[in-house]
Design an enzyme around this catalytic site. Structure first.
Site, mmCIF file in Angstrom:
data_model
loop_
_atom_site.group_PDB
_atom_site.id
_atom_site.type_symbol
_atom_site.label_atom_id
_atom_site.label_comp_id
_atom_site.label_asym_id
_atom_site.label_seq_id
_atom_site.Cartn_x
_atom_site.Cartn_y
_atom_site.Cartn_z
ATOM 1 N N ASP A 280 -12.932 5.404 2.346
ATOM 2 C CA ASP A 280 -11.511 5.460 2.710
ATOM 3 C C ASP A 280 -11.123 6.879 3.114
ATOM 4 O O ASP A 280 -10.988 7.766 2.272
ATOM 5 C CB ASP A 280 -10.672 4.981 1.512
ATOM 6 C CG ASP A 280 -9.160 4.953 1.817
ATOM 7 O OD1 ASP A 280 -8.738 5.504 2.859
ATOM 8 O OD2 ASP A 280 -8.414 4.374 1.001
ATOM 9 N N LYS B 13 2.679 11.258 -3.502
ATOM 10 C CA LYS B 13 1.661 10.543 -4.289
ATOM 11 C C LYS B 13 0.714 11.502 -5.009
ATOM 12 O O LYS B 13 0.213 11.202 -6.085
ATOM 13 C CB LYS B 13 0.875 9.633 -3.344
ATOM 14 C CG LYS B 13 -0.133 8.721 -4.021
ATOM 15 C CD LYS B 13 -0.752 7.786 -2.981
ATOM 16 C CE LYS B 13 -1.780 6.852 -3.585
ATOM 17 N NZ LYS B 13 -2.310 5.934 -2.554
ATOM 18 N N ASP C 210 0.879 -1.173 0.000
ATOM 19 C CA ASP C 210 0.000 0.000 0.000
ATOM 20 C C ASP C 210 0.913 1.218 0.000
ATOM 21 O O ASP C 210 1.557 1.527 0.996
ATOM 22 C CB ASP C 210 -0.896 -0.030 1.245
ATOM 23 C CG ASP C 210 -1.729 1.252 1.407
ATOM 24 O OD1 ASP C 210 -1.676 2.128 0.518
ATOM 25 O OD2 ASP C 210 -2.428 1.362 2.440
ATOM 26 N N GLU D 297 -7.218 0.394 -4.727
ATOM 27 C CA GLU D 297 -7.258 0.299 -3.264
ATOM 28 C C GLU D 297 -8.591 -0.268 -2.755
ATOM 29 O O GLU D 297 -8.589 -1.171 -1.914
ATOM 30 C CB GLU D 297 -6.951 1.663 -2.645
ATOM 31 C CG GLU D 297 -5.465 2.004 -2.762
ATOM 32 C CD GLU D 297 -5.147 3.488 -2.609
ATOM 33 O OE1 GLU D 297 -6.031 4.247 -2.170
ATOM 34 O OE2 GLU D 297 -4.007 3.877 -2.926
HETATM 35 P P1 ADP Z 1 -3.156 7.303 3.821
HETATM 36 O O1 ADP Z 1 -4.028 6.262 3.220
HETATM 37 O O2 ADP Z 1 -3.531 8.706 3.407
HETATM 38 O O3 ADP Z 1 -1.706 7.043 3.645
HETATM 39 P P2 ADP Z 1 -3.782 6.277 6.509
HETATM 40 O O4 ADP Z 1 -4.886 5.394 6.137
HETATM 41 O O5 ADP Z 1 -2.552 5.663 7.032
HETATM 42 O O6 ADP Z 1 -3.441 7.345 5.389
HETATM 43 O O7 ADP Z 1 -4.395 7.290 7.605
HETATM 44 C C1 ADP Z 1 -3.604 8.172 8.295
HETATM 45 C C2 ADP Z 1 -4.492 9.058 9.137
HETATM 46 O O8 ADP Z 1 -5.187 8.263 10.101
HETATM 47 C C3 ADP Z 1 -3.701 10.101 9.916
HETATM 48 O O9 ADP Z 1 -4.324 11.350 9.822
HETATM 49 C C4 ADP Z 1 -3.783 9.558 11.339
HETATM 50 O O10 ADP Z 1 -3.714 10.599 12.279
HETATM 51 C C5 ADP Z 1 -5.172 8.926 11.337
HETATM 52 N N1 ADP Z 1 -5.361 7.992 12.453
HETATM 53 C C6 ADP Z 1 -4.597 6.907 12.751
HETATM 54 N N2 ADP Z 1 -5.071 6.307 13.873
HETATM 55 C C7 ADP Z 1 -6.137 7.035 14.279
HETATM 56 C C8 ADP Z 1 -7.033 6.955 15.405
HETATM 57 N N3 ADP Z 1 -6.905 6.012 16.322
HETATM 58 N N4 ADP Z 1 -8.006 7.883 15.501
HETATM 59 C C9 ADP Z 1 -8.124 8.858 14.582
HETATM 60 N N5 ADP Z 1 -7.325 9.001 13.535
HETATM 61 C C10 ADP Z 1 -6.328 8.098 13.378
HETATM 62 MG MG MG Z 2 -4.656 4.724 2.174
#
Ligand code: ADP
Ligand code: MG
Length: 623
Positions: free
Chosen positions: A218, A87, A23, A187
């Site tokens: 998502d 990205k 991912d 995705e």
């Molecule tokens: P991406 O797909 O954009 O790379 P992710 O799916 O990894 O991102 O999501 C990252 C986001 O999720 C960040 O903003 C992070 O702060 C948030 N996040 C992670 N854990 C939690 C949680 N327990 N509660 C709220 N937000 C969260």
């Molecule tokens: Mg993602």
């Protein structure tokens, strides 16, 4: 996924072939594999640390590159040298991103044209492909360290709305990082796979159609995507996508920072970069805490800061509402009502926020699926896809079929199908062809994909020349063309002249430009044009046959004058003229009649002097 082989010498388990799922996220990236023992997908992590690798790249003054958590520490202190959200730049020109140029705190080159963007760090220029390749290299190195085996093959996920250029850029980044990218997967499709949606156990039984409509919501760090998918007998189709490329968990953090600054009555301009960075990190901590607790309190630089869950929810309500509006738009585009969605899958770290879950659940009128870790679900699904490609997972059999027929162009621009559509992969097929002209030293092999009878209506995948065919009369060479599609969906086309052994082959990578919609459109066209196609094919075939007979006869006459009587010569000339005339008219029956007549006239002396070359030429297919 990983094929396990026993090493006979040592008796130990050995992993022969490793295909990982990746991912490559805007905020975080990670790698997953199918666990060799449990056969379940797992995210790779170093002992005691997170599976997530922040998609952040830091360059120091000596050009050393750091990726991940360590690089993230420089986001605020060295914004010029610290690249995040690469990205968002994939496959983009400066014109594409200029409305959001202020979002990037590093230098994105404004060349004011349609060429692809570059990022400048110090005196170096990097393309988004370079930047993504740095992240992929780091992921590859980590995976190899954890698995203690080389990792060279991967499935990489991209948003469903990524276009051809963006998918190709992702593939190129993989290549630059030393990865053979076997497939680019959407995705939302990966997320659905991780939930086991589309597996044959809950798909068709006894051949009846089994269709399911799902929504994948998502919400990541900086982007929001909603995708509506239909899964029919294991085949995933994207019905619609919607979202906001500048809305995500980072906005929740900013809302909390703003709240605290009001609490402490401080202005943005009063803050140093370090303090801003500190506040932002604290805000993210608070947000995560509030996903499981009712209040957050801490002390920051000697001041008390706090926020309750209720306050937080009030702050983010407008942002959540925006995502719900996108969901409604996506439903509308797919021509569906919320109630038509059978399963709602939650993806992305920000869906851990209870308000998000509740709101989405309310909109669709059902419980959401959130049992799989939302940070990891996409990578886990990519690992499932990798496992399917490796041929280990038979539950998703229907995913491994050719969506469209594959064939080559034969004389008259006709499509000669070698592997029909819906054939199971891996697949193999071969057929013999011959030359059209005497002494023809090369033969063009053009590979096409599609259902129409004429290649011009299909999609060209590749073309190559088989050269070095030794001089032989027309029709004598035997060229065997073979198609082989391996488990990775990669087609190898080989042409071999059997008499001389001359051989040539080409690898045709699967065409990612072809979306599900493209495939559907091509199929639909083949059905609506089926009648025309059959008639046209018959005409082209008749013309080809007539032209060939003319050429062979002419050739025969010049070589064998002594064998033919004057009457025969005159009758032949007349029949040839009649056929030539018929060939200028698009009348299949007339052409066939005139071809038959010429055949009649020439048969007696042809039989007398028939040599192998003519015999073959009169029969075999000609490329
Ligand atoms: P991406 O797909 O954009 O790379 P992710 O799916 O990894 O991102 O999501 C990252 C986001 O999720 C960040 O903003 C992070 O702060 C948030 N996040 C992670 N854990 C939690 C949680 N327990 N509660 C709220 N937000 C969260
Ligand atoms: Mg993602």
């Amino acid at each position: 996924m990983a094929k396990i082989a026993i090493n006979i010498a040592t008796g130990s388990l050995q992993q022969a072939e490793m295909i990982v799922g990746i991912d490559l996220g805007t905020t975080n990236s990670l790698v997953a594999i199918i666990h060799p023992e449990t056969k379940k997908p797992v995210a790779l992590r170093e002992h005691n640390s997170s599976s997530l690798v922040p998609s952040v790249i830091h360059f120091d003054e000596n050009g050393n590159i750091t990726v991940g958590e360590d690089a993230k520490n420089y986001l605020e202190t060295e914004p010029q040298n610290t690249i995040f959200s690469a990205k968002r730049l994939m496959g983009k020109s400066y014109n594409d991103i200029k409305q959001n140029a202020s979002f990037f705190t590093y230098k994105v080159i404004d060349n004011n044209d349609e060429s692809l963007v570059k990022v400048q760090v110090g005196n170096q220029f990097y393309s988004p492909i370079d930047l993504s390749s740095f992240i992929l290299k780091e992921l590859k190195a980590r995976a190899e360290h954890i698995l203690k085996t080389p990792v060279t093959k991967a499935v990489i996920t991209v948003p469903a709305y990524f276009n051809d250029a963006q998918r190709q850029a992702t593939r190129d980044a993989g290549k630059l990082a030393g990865l053979d990218v076997l497939r680019i997967v959407n995705e939302p499709t990966a997320a659905a796979l991780a939930y086991g949606l589309g597996a044959s156990s809950n798909s068709s039984k006894g051949g009846e159609e089994n269709s399911q409509t799902i929504a994948v919501y998502d919400l990541g760090g900086g982007t929001f995507d909603i995708s509506i998918l239909q899964i029919t007998n294991g085949i995933f189709e994207v019905l619609s996508t919607n979202g906001d490329t500048y809305l995500g968990g980072d906005d929740f953090d900013r809302a909390i920072v703003k709240h605290w600054m009001e609490q402490l009555s401080i202005e943005n301009s009063q803050l140093t970069t370090e303090v801003k960075q500190g506040l932002r990190l604290r805000a993210e901590e608070a947000k995560k805490h509030l996903s499981f607790n009712d209040a957050f309190t801490a002390s920051f630089n000697g001041n008390d800061i706090s926020i309750t869950k209720e306050q937080f929810e009030n702050l983010i309500q407008p942002l959540v509402d925006k995502t719900l509006q996108s969901c409604k738009n996506a439903l509308k585009d797919a021509g569906l009502q919320p109630g038509d969605i059978e399963t709602v899958v939650m993806v992305g770290g920000s869906t851990r926020v209870p308000l998000v879950k509740q709101s989405v659940s309310k909109l669709f009128g059902k419980e959401v699926n959130d049992s799989v870790n939302p940070d990891e679900v996409v990578a886990l699904g990519a690992a499932v896809q990798a496992d399917i490609l490796a041929g280990n997972n038979k539950e998703f059999l229907l995913l491994d079929i050719t969506p469209l027929s594959l064939g080559i162009e034969t004389m008259g621009g006709l499509m000669d199908v070698l592997i029909p559509r819906n054939a199971k992969i891996p697949a193999k097929a071969g057929r013999q062809y011959t030359t059209q002209k005497d002494g023809q030293g090369s033969m063009r092999i053009a590979v096409y994909q599609g259902e129409r009878d004429l290649v011009k209506d299909n999609r060209k995948l590749a073309e190559f020349n088989l050269t070095g065919i030794p001089g032989m009369p027309a029709g004598l060479p035997k060229v065997e063309v073979s198609f082989l599609i391996n488990a990775d969906g990669i087609l190898t086309v080989k042409a071999k002249e059997l008499r001389s052994g001359v051989e040539q082959s080409i690898e045709v990578k699967p065409q990612y430009g072809l979306t599900d919609e493209d495939v559907e459109k091509m199929l639909l066209e083949s059905i609506t044009h089926a009648k025309d196609d059959i008639a046209l094919r018959a005409l082209v075939e008749a013309k080809t046959e007539g032209e060939q007979l003319l050429a062979t006869t002419e050739n025969f006459l010049t070589k064998n004058t002594s064998l033919i009587s004057k009457e025969e010569m005159m009758a032949t000339a007349a029949a040839m003229q009649a056929l030539q005339l018929a060939l200028t008219m698009d009348d299949k029956n007339l052409i066939q009649t005139k071809t038959e007549e010429l055949n009649e006239v020439t048969r007696p002396f042809a039989e007398r002097a028939m040599d192998a070359a003519v015999g073959v030429a009169l029969k075999g297919k000609v490329l």
